[in-house]
Motif scaffolding. Structure first.
Motif, PDB file in Angstrom:
ATOM      1  N   ASN A  89      95.233 -82.992 -18.862  1.00  0.00           N
ATOM      2  CA  ASN A  89      94.722 -82.403 -17.544  1.00  0.00           C
ATOM      3  C   ASN A  89      95.957 -82.409 -16.434  1.00  0.00           C
ATOM      4  O   ASN A  89      95.953 -81.397 -15.766  1.00  0.00           O
ATOM      5  CB  ASN A  89      93.863 -83.273 -17.000  1.00  0.00           C
ATOM      6  CG  ASN A  89      92.361 -82.950 -17.550  1.00  0.00           C
ATOM      7  OD1 ASN A  89      92.219 -82.074 -18.268  1.00  0.00           O
ATOM      8  ND2 ASN A  89      91.401 -84.183 -17.447  1.00  0.00           N
ATOM      9  N   ILE A 141      97.828 -79.238 -17.387  1.00  0.00           N
ATOM     10  CA  ILE A 141      96.869 -78.209 -17.108  1.00  0.00           C
ATOM     11  C   ILE A 141      97.198 -77.856 -15.501  1.00  0.00           C
ATOM     12  O   ILE A 141      97.546 -76.732 -15.395  1.00  0.00           O
ATOM     13  CB  ILE A 141      95.819 -78.114 -17.465  1.00  0.00           C
ATOM     14  CG1 ILE A 141      95.603 -78.328 -18.991  1.00  0.00           C
ATOM     15  CG2 ILE A 141      94.961 -77.096 -17.047  1.00  0.00           C
ATOM     16  CD1 ILE A 141      94.347 -78.643 -19.776  1.00  0.00           C
ATOM     17  N   GLY A 165      91.021 -68.374 -19.308  1.00  0.00           N
ATOM     18  CA  GLY A 165      91.346 -69.435 -20.007  1.00  0.00           C
ATOM     19  C   GLY A 165      91.390 -70.749 -19.438  1.00  0.00           C
ATOM     20  O   GLY A 165      90.798 -71.657 -20.311  1.00  0.00           O
ATOM     21  N   PHE A 166      91.532 -70.824 -18.297  1.00  0.00           N
ATOM     22  CA  PHE A 166      91.589 -72.235 -17.589  1.00  0.00           C
ATOM     23  C   PHE A 166      90.238 -72.635 -17.419  1.00  0.00           C
ATOM     24  O   PHE A 166      89.729 -73.883 -17.549  1.00  0.00           O
ATOM     25  CB  PHE A 166      92.381 -72.240 -16.162  1.00  0.00           C
ATOM     26  CG  PHE A 166      93.859 -72.275 -16.362  1.00  0.00           C
ATOM     27  CD1 PHE A 166      94.287 -73.547 -16.695  1.00  0.00           C
ATOM     28  CD2 PHE A 166      94.724 -71.130 -16.131  1.00  0.00           C
ATOM     29  CE1 PHE A 166      95.753 -73.574 -16.792  1.00  0.00           C
ATOM     30  CE2 PHE A 166      96.044 -71.360 -16.297  1.00  0.00           C
ATOM     31  CZ  PHE A 166      96.524 -72.292 -16.723  1.00  0.00           C
ATOM     32  N   THR A 172      88.674 -73.876 -20.545  1.00  0.00           N
ATOM     33  CA  THR A 172      89.288 -75.335 -21.199  1.00  0.00           C
ATOM     34  C   THR A 172      88.369 -76.256 -20.161  1.00  0.00           C
ATOM     35  O   THR A 172      88.348 -77.575 -20.784  1.00  0.00           O
ATOM     36  CB  THR A 172      90.761 -75.484 -20.870  1.00  0.00           C
ATOM     37  OG1 THR A 172      90.982 -74.958 -19.474  1.00  0.00           O
ATOM     38  CG2 THR A 172      91.191 -74.456 -21.988  1.00  0.00           C
ATOM     39  N   ASN A 173      88.007 -76.190 -18.992  1.00  0.00           N
ATOM     40  CA  ASN A 173      87.366 -76.946 -18.100  1.00  0.00           C
ATOM     41  C   ASN A 173      86.022 -76.508 -17.907  1.00  0.00           C
ATOM     42  O   ASN A 173      85.348 -76.670 -16.602  1.00  0.00           O
ATOM     43  CB  ASN A 173      88.123 -77.098 -16.707  1.00  0.00           C
ATOM     44  CG  ASN A 173      89.580 -77.548 -17.001  1.00  0.00           C
ATOM     45  OD1 ASN A 173      89.756 -78.583 -17.888  1.00  0.00           O
ATOM     46  ND2 ASN A 173      90.464 -76.898 -16.459  1.00  0.00           N
ATOM     47  N   SER A 180      82.899 -77.957 -19.002  1.00  0.00           N
ATOM     48  CA  SER A 180      82.070 -78.998 -19.303  1.00  0.00           C
ATOM     49  C   SER A 180      80.813 -79.154 -18.405  1.00  0.00           C
ATOM     50  O   SER A 180      79.584 -79.390 -18.657  1.00  0.00           O
ATOM     51  CB  SER A 180      82.799 -80.381 -19.223  1.00  0.00           C
ATOM     52  OG  SER A 180      83.269 -80.684 -18.058  1.00  0.00           O
TER      53      SER A 180
END
Length: 160
Positions: free
Chosen positions: A9, A12, A51-52, A55-56, A58
């Protein structure tokens, strides 16, 4: 060698910070020179931002809240000619990349608020230095992207 790199993280967030700072710097230079930031710069940033976001993803609730509130506020301001299209789009992208609420306010709107304060201070200084009135500079086009960049850095430094 490269296969051993793990995308933590922290890594990122550092990549995101460098990416947004670079794009804001580029857009600031363009805005100062031409008062017009072409859409092609936003298209690339938008694709990378997705893309970011993926990936996050959730918990989509903060992302939806951040984007929706930022979208509504900036769209209203755009319609009354309070901000330009480039300013609106960069705030949307910041809301996607930083879906954080600080005391209930989306990160992107706090960036915007700091940028507005910066423009106000700039206007007061400009009036004071040139023996002008507020009405003299009211219709002057002031590039807003440099103030968005300052607002972004102030928020990054004070928040993270």
């Amino acid at each position: 060698m490269l296969k051993n790199i793990v995308m933590t993280n922290d890594l990122i967030e550092i990549i995101k910070l460098i990416m947004v700072a670079s794009w804001l710097t580029l857009m600031t230079v363009i805005d100062i020179k031409s008062h017009n930031v072409p859409n092609k710069y936003f298209n690339w940033l938008f694709l990378i931002s997705l893309g970011f976001v993926m990936t996050n993803f959730s918990n989509p609730r903060p992302l939806v809240y951040s984007f929706l509130i930022t979208f509504i506020v900036t769209e209203i301001l755009f319609q009354i000619k309070g901000i330009g299209g480039a300013d609106m789009k960069i705030l949307w992208l910041i809301s996607l990349l930083y879906p954080v609420a600080i005391r209930g306010f989306p990160f992107a709107l706090l960036v915007f608020a700091i940028a507005c304060i910066g423009v106000g201070v700039y206007g007061i200084i400009k009036v004071g230095l040139k023996d002008q009135t507020i009405m003299d500079i009211k219709n002057t086009r002031i590039p807003f992207m440099p103030f968005v960049m300052v607002g972004y850095f102030v928020m990054i430094i004070t928040t993270f």
